[in-house]
Design a protein around this motif. Structure first.
Motif, PDB file in Angstrom:
ATOM      1  N   LYS A  46       0.834  -1.210   0.000  1.00 48.30           N
ATOM      2  CA  LYS A  46       0.000   0.000   0.000  1.00 48.30           C
ATOM      3  C   LYS A  46       0.863   1.253   0.000  1.00 48.30           C
ATOM      4  O   LYS A  46       0.550   2.248  -0.675  1.00 48.30           O
ATOM      5  N   ARG A  49       2.200   1.808  -3.448  1.00 47.36           N
ATOM      6  CA  ARG A  49       1.150   2.262  -4.368  1.00 47.36           C
ATOM      7  C   ARG A  49       0.757   3.718  -4.113  1.00 47.36           C
ATOM      8  O   ARG A  49       0.537   4.484  -5.064  1.00 47.36           O
ATOM      9  N   ASP A  50       0.679   4.114  -2.841  1.00 46.44           N
ATOM     10  CA  ASP A  50       0.101   5.411  -2.497  1.00 46.44           C
ATOM     11  C   ASP A  50       1.117   6.517  -2.246  1.00 46.44           C
ATOM     12  O   ASP A  50       0.739   7.691  -2.211  1.00 46.44           O
ATOM     13  N   ASP A  51       2.388   6.157  -2.049  1.00 45.54           N
ATOM     14  CA  ASP A  51       3.388   7.183  -1.765  1.00 45.54           C
ATOM     15  C   ASP A  51       3.497   8.152  -2.939  1.00 45.54           C
ATOM     16  O   ASP A  51       3.641   7.719  -4.096  1.00 45.54           O
ATOM     17  N   PRO A  52       3.428   9.470  -2.702  1.00 49.49           N
ATOM     18  CA  PRO A  52       3.422  10.446  -3.811  1.00 49.49           C
ATOM     19  C   PRO A  52       4.700  10.464  -4.631  1.00 49.49           C
ATOM     20  O   PRO A  52       4.670  10.867  -5.806  1.00 49.49           O
ATOM     21  N   ARG A  55       4.218   6.171  -6.328  1.00 56.94           N
ATOM     22  CA  ARG A  55       2.949   5.928  -7.024  1.00 56.94           C
ATOM     23  C   ARG A  55       3.026   4.692  -7.929  1.00 56.94           C
ATOM     24  O   ARG A  55       2.665   4.723  -9.105  1.00 56.94           O
ATOM     25  N   ASP A  57       1.447   2.153  -9.100  1.00 57.77           N
ATOM     26  CA  ASP A  57       0.029   1.827  -9.163  1.00 57.77           C
ATOM     27  C   ASP A  57      -0.303   0.637 -10.050  1.00 57.77           C
ATOM     28  O   ASP A  57      -1.470   0.285 -10.216  1.00 57.77           O
ATOM     29  N   SER A 109       4.941   2.591 -12.093  1.00 56.99           N
ATOM     30  CA  SER A 109       4.078   3.756 -11.929  1.00 56.99           C
ATOM     31  C   SER A 109       3.614   4.220 -13.300  1.00 56.99           C
ATOM     32  O   SER A 109       4.425   4.702 -14.113  1.00 56.99           O
ATOM     33  N   ILE A 138      -4.781  -5.040  -3.326  1.00 60.25           N
ATOM     34  CA  ILE A 138      -4.054  -3.790  -3.573  1.00 60.25           C
ATOM     35  C   ILE A 138      -3.798  -3.601  -5.061  1.00 60.25           C
ATOM     36  O   ILE A 138      -3.938  -2.495  -5.589  1.00 60.25           O
ATOM     37  N   TYR A 139      -3.435  -4.685  -5.731  1.00 62.49           N
ATOM     38  CA  TYR A 139      -3.186  -4.646  -7.184  1.00 62.49           C
ATOM     39  C   TYR A 139      -4.123  -5.642  -7.851  1.00 62.49           C
ATOM     40  O   TYR A 139      -3.888  -6.852  -7.830  1.00 62.49           O
TER      41      TYR A 139
END
Length: 224
Positions: A46, A49-52, A55, A57, A109, A138-139
């Motif tokens: 997570k 995936r979410d770290d700016p 990302r 994703d 990403s 998550i994915y």
């Protein structure tokens, strides 16, 4: 993109209790990976995936790896007393390592156009029924690929929404991508044996009785 060491340091700071290890890759690709503990794998995924800054994703690929039990033999030099004189002699040392199964994920990403970051998880051993947490929540793209790993390697993904075989038929026993897998002679459970499989299966069929002339004519008529 940040180096893997920088990513590792930020994950360990952001996810309390997470312990990661960088696994080098000696091959031509030279793509090291992050080994995750199963306990914190979902939280780490997570974060990735979410770290700016990352990302990550998109999971482009998830695959299994089988590492059998192995024995490593090395030669070392030790000092010993030989005939009352200390000498340096060469000895052979043998070390055994238990095997395990791995699930490996390649993350990219799409938003920041960067990657891959490769993460992996390991089972405790190679016994049937080894468990790892599913990353499908998550994915989403990992769903079918985790099913394939389950089917071919035997890893059970806890939390997977639909964990069942995807390539082999339901009655099939064993996992064909395991390195100790042995192809059976009898494929009686394959729904439609064909080609080389059919040739092997025929070895196990009961022999047909010999027919006399009249029976041959009758059998030919029924066939037509």
């Amino acid at each position: 993109m940040e180096t893997l060491d920088e990513i590792k340091a930020r994950i360990e700071k952001a996810v309390p209790g997470a312990k990661l290890k960088i696994v080098p890759n000696p091959g031509p690709a030279n793509q090291p990976s992050l080994l995750l503990e199963a306990t914190h794998a979902a939280a780490v995924a997570k974060f990735l995936r979410d770290d700016p800054l990352l990302r990550l994703d998109y999971c482009s690929n998830a695959t299994g790896v089988d590492w059998p039990d192995r024995t490593v033999t090395t030669k070392v030099k030790v000092k010993k007393i030989v005939d009352g004189v200390e000498k340096e002699v060469e000895e052979t040392q043998t070390e055994s390592f238990p095997g395990y199964l791995e699930a490996v994920y390649h993350l990219y990403s799409m938003a920041l156009k960067q990657g891959p970051v490769i993460i992996r998880m390991r089972t405790q051993d190679r016994q049937a029924g080894g468990h790892l947490p599913s990353l499908t929540p998550i994915y989403r793209s990992a769903e079918f690929q985790e099913r394939e790993i389950f089917d071919l390697y035997g890893i059970h993904f806890d939390g997977h929404p639909d964990l069942r075989r995807i390539l082999m038929w339901d009655e099939f026993v064993d996992h064909p991508m395991r390195k100790d897998y042995r192809e059976p002679d009898d494929y009686e459970y394959e729904p439609t044996p064909h080609d080389e499989v059919l040739a092997k299966a025929r070895e196990h069929y009961a022999p047909r009785p010999q027919l006399d002339g009249a029976e041959n004519i009758s059998a030919a008529a029924e066939k037509n």
